[in-house]
Design a protein around this motif. Sequence first.
Motif, short mmCIF file in Angstrom:
data_model
loop_
_atom_site.label_atom_id
_atom_site.label_comp_id
_atom_site.label_asym_id
_atom_site.label_seq_id
_atom_site.Cartn_x
_atom_site.Cartn_y
_atom_site.Cartn_z
N THR A 120 0.84 -1.20 0.00
CA THR A 120 0.00 0.00 0.00
C THR A 120 0.87 1.25 0.00
O THR A 120 1.99 1.24 0.50
CB THR A 120 -0.94 0.02 1.22
N TYR A 161 -4.11 0.90 -1.44
CA TYR A 161 -3.73 -0.19 -2.34
C TYR A 161 -3.89 0.26 -3.79
O TYR A 161 -4.92 0.85 -4.15
CB TYR A 161 -4.60 -1.43 -2.09
N ARG A 190 -11.65 -11.68 -2.60
CA ARG A 190 -12.36 -10.65 -1.84
C ARG A 190 -12.09 -10.77 -0.34
O ARG A 190 -12.28 -9.81 0.40
CB ARG A 190 -13.86 -10.73 -2.14
N TYR A 193 -7.86 -9.51 0.73
CA TYR A 193 -7.53 -8.12 1.07
C TYR A 193 -8.44 -7.66 2.21
O TYR A 193 -9.66 -7.64 2.08
CB TYR A 193 -7.72 -7.23 -0.16
N GLY A 195 -7.68 -4.72 4.23
CA GLY A 195 -7.48 -3.34 4.61
C GLY A 195 -8.78 -2.56 4.63
O GLY A 195 -9.57 -2.64 3.69
N SER A 196 -9.02 -1.83 5.70
CA SER A 196 -10.27 -1.11 5.85
C SER A 196 -10.04 0.39 5.72
O SER A 196 -8.99 0.90 6.06
CB SER A 196 -10.90 -1.41 7.21
N TYR A 209 -2.93 -5.45 5.31
CA TYR A 209 -3.96 -5.36 4.27
C TYR A 209 -4.18 -6.67 3.53
O TYR A 209 -5.04 -6.75 2.66
CB TYR A 209 -3.60 -4.25 3.27
N MET A 210 -3.40 -7.72 3.86
CA MET A 210 -3.57 -9.02 3.23
C MET A 210 -3.73 -10.10 4.29
O MET A 210 -3.06 -10.07 5.32
CB MET A 210 -2.36 -9.37 2.35
N THR A 268 -9.47 0.20 -7.66
CA THR A 268 -8.17 0.23 -7.00
C THR A 268 -7.74 1.69 -6.88
O THR A 268 -8.26 2.57 -7.57
CB THR A 268 -7.11 -0.57 -7.79
N ARG A 273 -7.57 -1.35 0.38
CA ARG A 273 -7.77 -2.64 -0.29
C ARG A 273 -8.46 -2.37 -1.63
O ARG A 273 -9.09 -1.31 -1.80
CB ARG A 273 -8.68 -3.54 0.56
#
Length: 337
Positions: A120, A161, A190, A193, A195-196, A209-210, A268, A273
Amino acid sequence: MDALHSFEVIRPKTVDEALAARIAHRHSRMIGGGTDLLVNIRRRIETPSVLIDTSDLTDLKTIEHGDTGLSIGASVRLFEVAEHPNIQHFYPAIAQAAGSIAGPTHRNMGTVGGNLCLDTRCIYYNQSEWWREANDHCLKTELGDMCHVAPKSKGVCFATYSGDLAPALMLFGAEIDLLGPDGERTVAMRDFYIGSSRQDGSKGDGINYMAIKPGEFVVRVRASSPGRLISGYDKIRIRRSIEYPVAGCAAALTRDDDTLTDIRIAFTGTNPRPVFLEGTADLAGSTLSDSVLEGIDNLCKDQLMSMKTTFTPGHYRRRVATQMAKRLVGQLFNAAG
């Protein structure tokens, strides 16, 4: 940029050897083309003591396509995805996404696994060491304790990301095969990833994030058969080459006569994410009317982050992403007529 720090490079010949090296060196990094990782190393954003080179892993360099779907090895080069005739025909969004990444020399080096696991990015993170030090570092670096994007975020990192392949693959229910100390497992893209962009109690942010466990690495990514879906990918960036996307949008739909029967949109460059837009199924069932486009607009406003993580204002990035989505859906709907 500063000189590289000292590190060891391991060059396994088989996937089993790569796994053994990964287990023996838990803090190692896998490296394919190195188009992102080596830049981070030169900036001392990362200083891994061991790099595991995947260049000789022929088992991870295959592209397979059949009636059940598509399988792409993690070490396949990006230009191979962009130029593969079956991917261009059946999965144009994936081919277009791969063909839009950076410039030709980067695509000749960069790999599918590297783009899927792209770090990221943030204006406060992707800088030289002296720049970061002058700004008291940021939460995503080892020395920082605050997210400069959102200083009141209570320890949440908002780095964005920016990989191009993930949103395109999400349109086709893609899954990622991972290999690690506990064997091989499959994760829906879905769910991969995590990451919020909100403090909603989710598992990750721009740092975590993963959903990848220690010692694991990506083996391949698989996408389902597209059926009657037609798809496409579009992106906005400051320069036509090298630059990461200000925002990227992948879309797919099916059309029966004048009825939009299925619609899928993913983004993206906006959130920590890749975002598979939730709620688009409720927009299907009618023609592509102004109310459908307004519905897309409302979903984007609710789900796309407007934080300033690049030199481009966050609210501009969200508006651009929204307009791209509506334009791309319109183009695909007309093409399907």
